[in-house]
Design a protein around this motif. Structure first.
Motif, PDB file in Angstrom:
ATOM      1  N   LEU A 198      19.758   4.526  -6.674  1.00  0.00           N
ATOM      2  CA  LEU A 198      20.363   5.830  -6.366  1.00  0.00           C
ATOM      3  C   LEU A 198      20.911   5.849  -4.938  1.00  0.00           C
ATOM      4  O   LEU A 198      22.030   6.328  -4.697  1.00  0.00           O
ATOM      5  N   ALA A 199      20.141   5.308  -4.013  1.00  0.00           N
ATOM      6  CA  ALA A 199      20.611   5.251  -2.623  1.00  0.00           C
ATOM      7  C   ALA A 199      21.918   4.453  -2.546  1.00  0.00           C
ATOM      8  O   ALA A 199      22.872   4.842  -1.856  1.00  0.00           O
ATOM      9  N   ARG A 253      22.952   5.815   4.397  1.00  0.00           N
ATOM     10  CA  ARG A 253      21.489   5.660   4.378  1.00  0.00           C
ATOM     11  C   ARG A 253      20.843   6.995   4.031  1.00  0.00           C
ATOM     12  O   ARG A 253      21.136   8.014   4.664  1.00  0.00           O
ATOM     13  N   SER A 254      19.953   6.954   3.045  1.00  0.00           N
ATOM     14  CA  SER A 254      19.356   8.191   2.529  1.00  0.00           C
ATOM     15  C   SER A 254      17.861   8.252   2.800  1.00  0.00           C
ATOM     16  O   SER A 254      17.175   7.220   2.828  1.00  0.00           O
ATOM     17  N   LEU A 291      24.421  14.493   6.052  1.00  0.00           N
ATOM     18  CA  LEU A 291      24.774  15.310   4.886  1.00  0.00           C
ATOM     19  C   LEU A 291      23.485  15.647   4.140  1.00  0.00           C
ATOM     20  O   LEU A 291      22.711  14.735   3.812  1.00  0.00           O
ATOM     21  N   ALA A 292      23.232  16.938   3.913  1.00  0.00           N
ATOM     22  CA  ALA A 292      22.056  17.338   3.139  1.00  0.00           C
ATOM     23  C   ALA A 292      22.503  17.695   1.728  1.00  0.00           C
ATOM     24  O   ALA A 292      23.443  18.474   1.553  1.00  0.00           O
ATOM     25  N   VAL A 293      21.838  17.097   0.725  1.00  0.00           N
ATOM     26  CA  VAL A 293      22.224  17.341  -0.674  1.00  0.00           C
ATOM     27  C   VAL A 293      20.988  17.643  -1.508  1.00  0.00           C
ATOM     28  O   VAL A 293      19.879  17.221  -1.177  1.00  0.00           O
ATOM     29  N   ALA A 335      20.804   6.661  11.704  1.00  0.00           N
ATOM     30  CA  ALA A 335      19.575   6.264  10.984  1.00  0.00           C
ATOM     31  C   ALA A 335      18.666   5.419  11.879  1.00  0.00           C
ATOM     32  O   ALA A 335      17.430   5.507  11.781  1.00  0.00           O
ATOM     33  N   ALA A 336      19.273   4.635  12.764  1.00  0.00           N
ATOM     34  CA  ALA A 336      18.483   3.728  13.606  1.00  0.00           C
ATOM     35  C   ALA A 336      17.554   4.487  14.551  1.00  0.00           C
ATOM     36  O   ALA A 336      16.635   3.904  15.138  1.00  0.00           O
TER      37      ALA A 336
END
Ligand code: PLP
Length: 415
Positions: free
Chosen positions: A97-98, A111-112, A257-259, A279-280
């Motif tokens: 999914l990611a 990156r999720s 992005l929030a989903v 993300a890092a």
């Protein structure tokens, strides 16, 4: 399926249970509420067997329709195979999914972090922005809605949903769509902010779409002051507006992005998604018990596949244009029912009184009347006077006609 030990009860019975056992804040639509017992495609069926066309999709969740076999079957299979572990183990569905999300999200988002609700995704997105920038202050928009967690509720810019009597510090609200106001706010103290959080199109704020130059200008300002742009696409995401994500209408890529909602088509899954650089900054251990649950991940994978196979983005654009045209002609005939605004199948019509002021009472009458004619629509807006039309993205032209017929009759009753 009906549980024979617990046969379908009437709306009145359920209302009595709700009033006895739920915390009173759990509110419901309608003076004469209905008890929903099943769903099928674009329809919901109540305890008397009556069918309603679903014009709200459980607040933009059921974009692929109710009980869609192409989603239910792989989910059932997954439930038989592995129902739950947690993110401390490696499982395939969530990683696939990611990978899938990285291919459909705009720009460099890749990156999720998975969780279970939109509120959690927003909370995580803001934490990530604070970790990345080393700042704590957050900018948000009047009229925005971002959830029920403490931070989510405090960045929410709608009085009705800001229940917390003791708001946290560090949140500044600016007027939605007003670039000058934002410029002024940033000129004074731009370097204090970790993030600017906003819905590209405000949903609960009453389906508000900013001017075409607004989001590109906001993006430039965020870059100038080192502020992360966080788009909350919990409501607008996954083809609701005719693209995978609403920000694509402006060609603006957020940093985070929030989903949630339509991602799982009824299964509780959410994520915040970012680029490699941001993300890092989040390396300390993070986990979510249900984030990455294999059943929800399987639902999301099947949902995305279904959106692609059935070209739901295209359908949202085509059916959205038909719905908009029909609503516009009803608005021409009835002064209290305003012209539609929104994009794709995210449309809202403001209801006003004779002097043009928001009319929440008449809005409720129309909403109730739509229901009595067989349509379940939504209601949003700071003044609770915007009727919203956000049906499953699977609807066909005949179903658009059915929605319009119910709206026409309901508006005539209450107009
Ligand atoms: C734009 C937006 N953000 C966040 C949320 C909160 O999501 P949840 O109810 O899944 O926590 C909502 C819920 O309606 C929403 O519309």
């Amino acid at each position: 399926m009906v549980d024979t030990a617990c046969p379908a009860v009437s709306a009145a019975d359920l209302l009595a249970l709700k009033e006895r056992y739920l915390i009173p804040c759990v509110y419901h639509f309608y003076q004469r509420p209905l008890a929903i017992v099943s769903g099928e495609g674009a329809y919901l069926i109540d305890s008397t067997g009556r069918r309603y066309i679903d014009g709200f999709s459980g607040v933009t969740v059921m974009s692929a329709g109710h009980c869609e076999p192409a989603i239910i079957e792989p989910v059932t299979e997954q439930m038989r195979t592995l129902q739950h572990t947690t993110s401390i183990y490696l499982t395939e569905p969530v990683l696939r999914l990611a990978e899938r999300l990285a291919s459909i999200t705009p720009g460099d988002l890749c990156r999720s972090f998975f969780c279970a609700s939109g509120s959690e995704a927003v909370e995580g997105a803001l934490l990530l922005a604070a970790l990345h920038t080393g700042r704590r202050q957050v900018l948000a928009m009047n009229g925005g809605l971002h959830g029920r967690t403490r931070w989510g509720m405090n960045v929410t810019g709608l009085e009705m949903w800001r229940t917390d009597p003791d708001p946290i510090d560090g949140v500044t609200h600016v007027p939605f769509g007003d670039i000058e106001a934002l410029e002024q706010c940033l000129a004074a103290e731009g370097e204090r902010y970790a993030a600017l959080i906003a819905e590209p199109i405000q949903g609960n704020g009453g389906v508000r779409v900013p001017d075409p130059g607004y989001w590109p200008a906001v993006r430039r300002l965020c870059d100038r002051y080192g502020i992360l742009l966080v788009f909350d696409e919990v409501q607008t995401g996954f083809n609701r507006t005719g693209h995978w994500f609403a920000c694509e209408h402006w060609g603006v890529v957020p940093d985070v992005l929030a989903v949630s909602k339509a991602l799982g088509n009824g299964f509780p899954i959410a994520a915040f998604i970012t680029n490699d650089t941001v993300a890092a900054s989040y390396t300390r251990p993070g986990a979510s018990t249900y984030g990455g649950n294999p059943v929800c991940a399987a639902a999301a994978l099947a949902t995305i596949r279904f959106h692609q196979d059935r070209r739901l983005g295209e359908n949202a654009r085509a059916r959205g244009a038909e719905l908009r045209d029909g609503l516009r002609s009803i608005a021409r005939r009835c002064r209290s029912f305003g012209a539609p605004r929104g994009i794709g199948l995210m449309l809202g019509c403001p209801v006003t009184d004779a002097s043009g002021r928001p009319d929440p009472v008449r809005t409720d009458m129309m909403l109730e009347s739509f229901k009595d004619h067989g349509l379940l629509a939504g209601k949003t807006g700071a003044d609770r006077n915007v009727l919203t039309f956000m049906p499953p993205l699977t609807i066909n032209t005949a179903e658009v006609g059915l929605i319009l017929e119910c709206v026409g009759l309901g508006v005539a009753d209450a107009g």
